[in-house]
Scaffold this active site. Structure first.
Site, PDB file in Angstrom:
ATOM      1  N   LYS A  86       0.839  -1.197   0.000  1.00 55.64           N
ATOM      2  CA  LYS A  86       0.000   0.000   0.000  1.00 55.64           C
ATOM      3  C   LYS A  86       0.872   1.244   0.000  1.00 55.64           C
ATOM      4  CE  LYS A  86      -4.090   2.009   2.110  1.00 55.64           C
ATOM      5  NZ  LYS A  86      -5.206   1.787   3.050  1.00 55.64           N
ATOM      6  N   GLU A 119      -8.868  -1.272 -10.044  1.00 57.17           N
ATOM      7  CA  GLU A 119      -9.362  -0.780  -8.760  1.00 57.17           C
ATOM      8  C   GLU A 119      -9.613   0.710  -8.859  1.00 57.17           C
ATOM      9  OE1 GLU A 119      -6.316  -1.486  -5.830  1.00 57.17           O
ATOM     10  OE2 GLU A 119      -4.765  -0.531  -7.043  1.00 57.17           O
TER      11      GLU A 119
END
Length: 228
Positions: A86, A119
């Site tokens: 992330k 995404e």
């Protein structure tokens, strides 16, 4: 999760006083004390904090579903940056958001390097067809809430798989929803100005939304916060 972190995160919430909080940690390479450009000289840093809880979707959008646009911007490929780590290298996602806003949508989905759905900015996406769930497998962050959906589906006896999801397949789905720590499971009822199925939040989406929030009260799925 490391036991040290298990202590830090509830402590952050307790210190903040928030009864509904978003807790985050950041691990950075840091900076060099000598202004060296050699990353090996940097002093690493860890930060954790709690802020008031926020959601990708507001209350109205959670009820009627988000309106999403599929941007032609391509998510940074795994060969460049591993999406499983992330990070806040979000320029591709921000460009996708501007595409969505220009087209009257509320948020965006980006494509992967093969032209499939990847995404959105801070969230994963799922589609439902004939009671079976799919979520993109390539070029995405395997988010915590995404993983939770797999767990909830296992409990509910629902089939779910990570696989390629084409733009056409997403648009033709019976139901679509997105997942994020910032909001949980959130319905999508319009893609590129066209309703998903009948344009209403689907039964499976509602079922998973309810189960997700119920788990917040389950001691097997949560950690207590002891306020001072």
């Amino acid at each position: 999760m490391n036991d040290r972190y298990r202590r830090i995160f509830p402590y952050c919430v307790a210190l903040s006083g928030h009864r509904a909080a978003y807790v985050e940690m950041l691990c950075t390479r840091g900076a060099s004390p000598t202004f060296s450009r050699d990353p090996r000289d940097a002093v690493n840093r860890f930060m954790a904090f709690a802020v008031p809880f926020g959601s990708v979707a507001n209350a109205e959008q959670l009820q009627r579903g988000l309106h999403v646009a599929i941007s032609d911007k391509v998510r940074i490929p795994p060969a460049s940056i591993d999406p499983a780590i992330k990070n806040y290298h979000w320029l591709d996602l921000v460009r996708g958001l501007y595409d969505a806003y220009d087209r009257g949508a509320e948020t965006a989905l980006l494509l992967d390097f093969n032209g499939n759905v990847a995404e959105g900015p801070g969230f994963n996406v799922f589609c439902v067809d004939d009671g079976k769930l799919s979520t993109p497998a390539v070029g995405v962050l395997p988010g915590i809430t995404r993983r939770t959906v797999f767990d909830l589906c296992a409990e509910a006896g629902l089939a779910v798989a990570a696989a390629d999801v084409s733009v056409a397949a997403l648009r033709q789905s019976d139901e679509v929803f997105i997942t994020s720590t910032a909001g949980g499971i959130m319905p999508v009822t319009m893609i590129d100005g066209i309703p998903v199925a009948d344009g209403k939040v689907g039964a499976i989406t509602r079922r998973l939304m309810a189960a997700y929030w119920q788990k917040h009260e389950d001691p097997d799925w949560s950690s207590p916060v002891r306020y001072p």
